[in-house]
Design a protein around this motif. Structure first.
Motif, mmCIF file in Angstrom:
data_model
loop_
_atom_site.group_PDB
_atom_site.id
_atom_site.type_symbol
_atom_site.label_atom_id
_atom_site.label_comp_id
_atom_site.label_asym_id
_atom_site.label_seq_id
_atom_site.Cartn_x
_atom_site.Cartn_y
_atom_site.Cartn_z
ATOM 1 N N SER A 139 43.840 44.988 48.303
ATOM 2 C CA SER A 139 43.942 43.553 48.069
ATOM 3 C C SER A 139 43.704 43.314 46.580
ATOM 4 N N PRO A 140 44.123 42.158 46.049
ATOM 5 C CA PRO A 140 43.917 41.920 44.613
ATOM 6 C C PRO A 140 42.466 42.093 44.181
ATOM 7 N N LYS A 141 41.533 41.617 44.990
ATOM 8 C CA LYS A 141 40.123 41.726 44.623
ATOM 9 C C LYS A 141 39.675 43.185 44.579
ATOM 10 N N ASN A 142 40.056 43.960 45.602
ATOM 11 C CA ASN A 142 39.645 45.361 45.642
ATOM 12 C C ASN A 142 40.387 46.213 44.625
ATOM 13 N N HIS A 201 45.769 48.745 30.259
ATOM 14 C CA HIS A 201 46.552 49.330 29.169
ATOM 15 C C HIS A 201 48.024 48.930 29.251
ATOM 16 N N HIS A 202 48.515 48.643 30.434
ATOM 17 C CA HIS A 202 49.932 48.310 30.582
ATOM 18 C C HIS A 202 50.245 46.874 30.195
ATOM 19 N N ILE A 203 49.381 45.932 30.547
ATOM 20 C CA ILE A 203 49.725 44.522 30.339
ATOM 21 C C ILE A 203 48.913 43.860 29.225
ATOM 22 N N GLY A 204 47.909 44.550 28.684
ATOM 23 C CA GLY A 204 47.133 43.984 27.592
ATOM 24 C C GLY A 204 45.909 43.224 28.062
ATOM 25 N N MET A 205 44.974 42.999 27.129
ATOM 26 C CA MET A 205 43.671 42.430 27.467
ATOM 27 C C MET A 205 43.779 40.992 27.979
ATOM 28 N N ASP A 206 44.579 40.143 27.300
ATOM 29 C CA ASP A 206 44.635 38.726 27.672
ATOM 30 C C ASP A 206 45.179 38.539 29.085
ATOM 31 N N LYS A 207 46.312 39.186 29.390
ATOM 32 C CA LYS A 207 46.904 39.059 30.718
ATOM 33 C C LYS A 207 45.995 39.670 31.786
ATOM 34 N N TYR A 208 45.367 40.794 31.453
ATOM 35 C CA TYR A 208 44.464 41.469 32.397
ATOM 36 C C TYR A 208 43.278 40.568 32.741
ATOM 37 N N ASN A 209 42.642 40.009 31.718
ATOM 38 C CA ASN A 209 41.483 39.138 31.963
ATOM 39 C C ASN A 209 41.885 37.903 32.758
ATOM 40 N N GLY A 210 43.115 37.377 32.501
ATOM 41 C CA GLY A 210 43.583 36.223 33.262
ATOM 42 C C GLY A 210 43.750 36.535 34.732
ATOM 43 N N LEU A 211 44.357 37.700 35.041
ATOM 44 C CA LEU A 211 44.542 38.091 36.439
ATOM 45 C C LEU A 211 43.203 38.361 37.117
ATOM 46 N N LYS A 212 42.324 39.030 36.403
ATOM 47 C CA LYS A 212 41.018 39.354 36.989
ATOM 48 C C LYS A 212 40.228 38.090 37.279
ATOM 49 N N GLN A 213 40.269 37.141 36.351
ATOM 50 C CA GLN A 213 39.558 35.888 36.566
ATOM 51 C C GLN A 213 40.125 35.134 37.769
ATOM 52 N N TYR A 214 41.439 35.171 37.908
ATOM 53 C CA TYR A 214 42.084 34.445 39.017
ATOM 54 C C TYR A 214 41.762 35.082 40.364
ATOM 55 N N PHE A 215 41.902 36.403 40.434
ATOM 56 C CA PHE A 215 41.769 37.077 41.729
ATOM 57 C C PHE A 215 40.324 37.384 42.107
ATOM 58 N N VAL A 216 39.466 37.651 41.133
ATOM 59 C CA VAL A 216 38.108 38.110 41.447
ATOM 60 C C VAL A 216 37.098 36.999 41.296
ATOM 61 N N GLN A 217 36.984 36.435 40.100
ATOM 62 C CA GLN A 217 35.924 35.464 39.861
ATOM 63 C C GLN A 217 36.127 34.190 40.653
ATOM 64 N N GLN A 218 37.397 33.836 40.915
ATOM 65 C CA GLN A 218 37.668 32.630 41.688
ATOM 66 C C GLN A 218 37.052 32.715 43.082
ATOM 67 N N SER A 219 37.224 33.853 43.711
ATOM 68 C CA SER A 219 36.687 34.016 45.060
ATOM 69 C C SER A 219 35.173 34.132 45.053
ATOM 70 N N MET A 220 34.591 34.606 43.931
ATOM 71 C CA MET A 220 33.142 34.778 43.870
ATOM 72 C C MET A 220 32.427 33.449 43.619
ATOM 73 N N ASP A 221 33.041 32.544 42.836
ATOM 74 C CA ASP A 221 32.354 31.331 42.416
ATOM 75 C C ASP A 221 32.611 30.135 43.334
#
Length: 446
Positions: A113-116, A129-149
């Protein structure tokens, strides 16, 4: 890479699904897996997934010609996409022959799943490394932190808060409790265990199941040597001797950048890839090839113990080897050949001065594999022996006697015969040493 003929259009296949997919698997496929393996591999996975439902009431296999029509792709590109799915852990392939053609079974593996997905060190770091720091942090914030907060602070009681068993259960760390799935097997971490024990750091606390897999994955991802992993590991330990995962990954990345000279981490296909059929792989034919293969795969600590009939390697020898590897930056396979060479040349003793002198020479030669080190060691030994046996070209007095040509030729032939005989004896001696070592290895590993 030539993939034509690996699969034939008339050959059939079945599709099975090992486990149910997560509800949001499509998001994982599109945003997380697709940047790593490409659109063709993702489309093949989706096609096989829907093929599974069509085959439920059909006992006959589909042909790969049908798959070519579905994907509008030639069969060699479908084969390449299949390899990517296998390599990243999304597909397992089985093959059997029905007497006429090969029949394949494609077993689809469950996706993260996106979170896992972001909990897996290897995949998440590759995506970074494939998509870069900005895009990576955006996806991680959307999929992981959203569900946590979303729901606020968790006050859920744990198993140990509510229940009691006959034997008390030790507290389990909640963070990182899920072992990362992935494509890399556990590597030999006995060297790291030895370093931790020397520093009085609890091994079981640091090398948990999760951390062992993490270390193996970072070694593979960044192509790091044992001493480089050791530095990164010690850097990332907290005051309570827990491994800080993010700091460890960052340290491994820093080591990679310092030695990679601008190379990027990215999934690419191996040019020398050999299909998974074990019978196609080249097996060592000679005793020397068997020894080289062994030296490529074991740790220096294991080599020392093998050479001492299974007895534990001494602290002094291990410290000497660790310091030599750290100072000279020798890969483990090259260090194994160096240990083997020095022990044979010095009556099975590890001399610090002798080991350091040769190690610095081999480091300047930029040796990377056990085979390169073995060839280099032979060349050095042969040139040294020729230097000892060659006649002295500097003479203080010139002989006034006239020496017949036939006498010179006879002496020359005698020297050539003696050199050839000595070379044969050296080769025979070397073969005996290799056979003795292999016999010792096999007996110790039983």
């Amino acid at each position: 890479m030539n993939r034509i003929g690996k699969i034939l259009p008339v050959e059939g296949y079945y599709v099975v699904l090992k486990e149910s997919l997560p509800i949001d698997y499509a998001k994982s496929l599109t945003h997380l897996y697709q940047p790593l393996i490409g659109i063709q591999a993702v489309t093949l996975y989706q096609t096989l997934l829907h093929e599974k439902d069509l085959q439920m009431n059909n006992t006959k296999p589909q042909t790969h010609h049908t798959l070519m029509n579905y994907l509008n792709l030639p069969l060699d590109e479908i084969y390449a996409a299949r390899l990517k799915l296998e390599g990243i852990g999304m597909l397992k392939t089985y093959q059997k022959n029905n007497g006429t053609n090969n029949i394949y079974t494609y077993e689809l593996q469950p996706l993260f799943s996106p979170k896992n997905f972001f909990k897996d060190p290897m995949l998440s770091q590759l995506l970074y490394h494939h998509i870069g720091m900005d895009k990576y942090n955006g996806l991680k914030q959307y999929f992981v932190q959203q569900s946590m907060d979303t729901y606020g602070e968790s006050i859920t009681a744990s198993f140990l808060d509510v229940f009691q068993t006959i034997r008390p259960v030790s507290t389990i760390e909640v963070e990182d409790e899920e072992e990362p799935a992935g494509m890399v097997e556990h590597t030999d971490l006995s060297w790291i265990e030895h370093v931790l024990k020397q520093r009085m750091i609890p091994v079981q606390k640091v090398l948990t199941s999760y951390n062992r897999k993490l270390i193996s994955q970072m070694m593979f991802l960044y192509d790091l040597e044992t001493f480089e992993i050791e530095k990164s590991l010690l850097w990332a330990l907290t005051d309570e001797n827990y491994l800080h995962v993010d700091e460890f990954k960052a340290a491994c990345h820093d080591v990679f950048q310092s030695k990679s000279k601008g190379n990027k981490v990215q999934l690419t296909e191996k040019d020398s890839f050999i299909d998974g059929n074990q019978t196609d792989r080249k097996k060592p034919e000679t005793k020397e090839e068997q020894l080289i293969q062994h030296l490529e795969t074991i740790s220096p600590k294991q080599l020392l113990e093998d050479l001492s009939s299974g007895n534990q390697a001494s602290e002094q020898d291990l410290r000497l080897i660790r310091d030599t590897m750290t100072q000279q930056g020798l890969p483990s396979p090259v260090m194994n050949v160096l240990i083997h060479y020095v022990l044979l040349q010095s009556n099975m003793k590890l001399s610090k001065a002798y080991l350091g002198k040769i190690a610095s020479h081999w480091s300047r030669a930029n040796l990377k594999t056990a085979k390169e080190a073995m060839v280099f060691a032979k060349q050095e030994r042969n040139s040294f022996q020729k230097g000892k046996t060659s006649p002295n070209t500097y003479r203080t007095k010139q002989s006034r006697e006239v020496i017949p040509d036939w006498f010179k030729e006879q002496k020359s032939k005698q020297r050539q015969m003696a050199a050839a005989q000595e070379e044969v004896l050296d080769e025979a001696k070397e073969q005996k040493e290799i056979e003795a070592l292999l016999k010792q290895y096999s007996s110790n590993n039983k």
